[in-house]
Design an enzyme around this catalytic site. Structure first.
Site, PDB file in Angstrom:
ATOM      1  N   SER A   1      38.299 -18.306  -6.409  1.00 38.77           N
ATOM      2  CA  SER A   1      37.520 -19.118  -5.471  1.00 38.77           C
ATOM      3  C   SER A   1      36.319 -18.390  -4.891  1.00 38.77           C
ATOM      4  O   SER A   1      35.361 -19.032  -4.452  1.00 38.77           O
ATOM      5  CB  SER A   1      38.415 -19.602  -4.318  1.00 38.77           C
TER       6      SER A   1
ATOM      7  N   ASP B   1      37.154 -20.268   6.615  1.00 36.74           N
ATOM      8  CA  ASP B   1      38.284 -21.198   6.716  1.00 36.74           C
ATOM      9  C   ASP B   1      39.656 -20.533   6.761  1.00 36.74           C
ATOM     10  O   ASP B   1      40.671 -21.187   6.573  1.00 36.74           O
ATOM     11  CB  ASP B   1      38.244 -22.204   5.561  1.00 36.74           C
TER      12      ASP B   1
ATOM     13  N   HIS C   1      38.422 -17.731   3.141  1.00 36.79           N
ATOM     14  CA  HIS C   1      37.126 -17.514   2.504  1.00 36.79           C
ATOM     15  C   HIS C   1      36.061 -17.180   3.542  1.00 36.79           C
ATOM     16  O   HIS C   1      36.293 -17.339   4.745  1.00 36.79           O
ATOM     17  CB  HIS C   1      36.721 -18.760   1.705  1.00 36.79           C
TER      18      HIS C   1
END
Length: 390
Positions: free
Chosen positions: A41, A346, A349
């Protein structure tokens, strides 16, 4: 994971293999014509979004993801651009599109296989060790297999029709990758000692992928280490304790968890040193994500962050503005007014502001080893200003 996604991934597992001899002499300064990216990610520019069930989109498909720069969700797990985006800007290249969901894949645009939740180790191996995951089956080897399969069509679309030349002219980003291998173990209650047993296997998987790409013609690799995960809201919440000795008194980060990251990085640096000796014609650059980011917790004001910046910008509840099950992108979960004051977006991240500063530290020093050499490119080839101004 939906059965349709599993079928899609399994259909790509045809291995295209070849061995190509690489020239023994390479200039230290290169002009990159494209970016080829693998990872999770941290570099996913939309792959997981396109792989997901349309009836169950991921959190990054909803506001406030993407609010700072793109002004809409793009599948990136941030409020804006990622490190890979700032690298593309710096090199004067297009933002690297996700492979999945792209109709016309072109080497001129670059290509990105990084997928949210991806692991360095294959899912079958993790399952053997009692580690399951509902995120994605697109491990590093699967990403590489897909690349090998589509390489002939990619090369055919290039002016040279030469896969070796195409790869040699590309900056290859190898991650970040490996964090999810450790994460899935932690979230299933495994001990730190059990997690550390995975480190050599993860490093071997990364190394094997690099060697495969070298044999196909790759000449420049940027290989990130790990982040200081002991500073992330999700892990600070999961492992919250009254034992003060477990925290760094200066930063408030979990020291023992950061030691895992340091251990991974030492193994990785040793392996990259070995590969450099084996392939002296290849430029293998270590990206020190750990120290590039940790300085923000040591001296937050110096870098424009709020004092003690351990909480998530987008989240709710607890000491670190993070609650599992009530995360960013969920209905009713808000975000901070100014994400640029936050290191973390978040819980898992980073914010665009963090990515921007880290990218600057990689491209202009001192967090890349060996350092990038831009001396032959000139101001027309690299954008040294606009990428790193707020």
């Amino acid at each position: 994971m939906a059965s349709s996604l599993k079928k899609l991934i399994s259909s790509f597992l045809l291995i295209f293999s070849s061995t190509i001899t690489v020239d023994s002499s390479e200039p230290s300064c290169r002009s990159y014509k494209s970016i080829i990216s693998f990872g999770d990610s941290g570099a996913d520019t939309g792959n997981y979004l396109h792989l997901s069930d349309v009836n169950h989109p991921p959190q990054a498909a909803f506001p406030p993801y993407g609010e700072t720069f793109f002004h809409a969700p793009t599948g990136r797990n941030s409020d804006g651009r990622l490190i890979i985006d700032f690298i593309a800007e710096f090199l004067g290249l297009p933002y690297v599109p996700p492979y999945f969901g792209s109709k016309n894949v072109s080497v001129k645009q670059g290509i990105n296989f990084a997928v949210y939740g991806a692991t360095a180790l294959d899912c079958a191996l993790l399952i053997e060790k009692g580690i399951g995951s509902d995120f994605t089956n697109v491990s590093l080897s699967v990403q590489l297999s897909i690349f090998k399969q589509i390489s002939p069509s990619l090369c055919a679309s290039s002016s040279s029709h030469d896969c070796k030349e195409m790869l040699g002219d590309s900056l290859i980003l190898m991650g970040d990758i490996g964090a999810n291998d450790y994460d899935y173990m932690f979230f299933q209650g495994k001990s730190i000692n059990e997690v550390e047993e995975l480190v050599p296997l993860v490093i071997k998987a990364i190394s094997s992928a690099i060697v495969d790409l070298i044999n196909l013609g790759g000449k420049t690799f940027l290989v990130p280490g790990t982040f200081p995960y002991g500073c992330f809201p999700a892990y600070l919440t999961l492992f919250q304790t009254a034992k003060e000795e477990e925290y760094d008194p200066l930063t408030g980060c979990l020291s023992w968890l950061n030691e895992l990251g340091k251990n991974h990085d030492e193994h990785l640096k040793t392996e990259l040193k070995r590969l450099r000796k084996l392939y002296p014609h290849v430029n293998i650059i270590y990206a020190d994500y750990y120290n590039s980011m940790y300085r923000f917790f040591q001296e937050p004001a110096k870098y424009g962050f709020k004092e003690r910046p351990l909480g998530a910008c987008c989240g709710v509840g607890g000491q670190y503005n993070f609650t599992i099950g009530e995360e960013c992108g969920y209905q009713g979960v808000g975000s901070c007014e100014n994400p640029s004051e936050y290191v973390n977006w978040d819980g898992y991240h980073l914010t665009e502001a963090t990515h921007q500063k880290m990218a600057h530290g990689l491209l202009n020093g001192p967090y890349a080893t060996p350092a990038f050499d831009w001396s032959c490119l000139g101001s027309a080839s690299v954008d040294t200003e606009s990428s790193f101004t707020s």
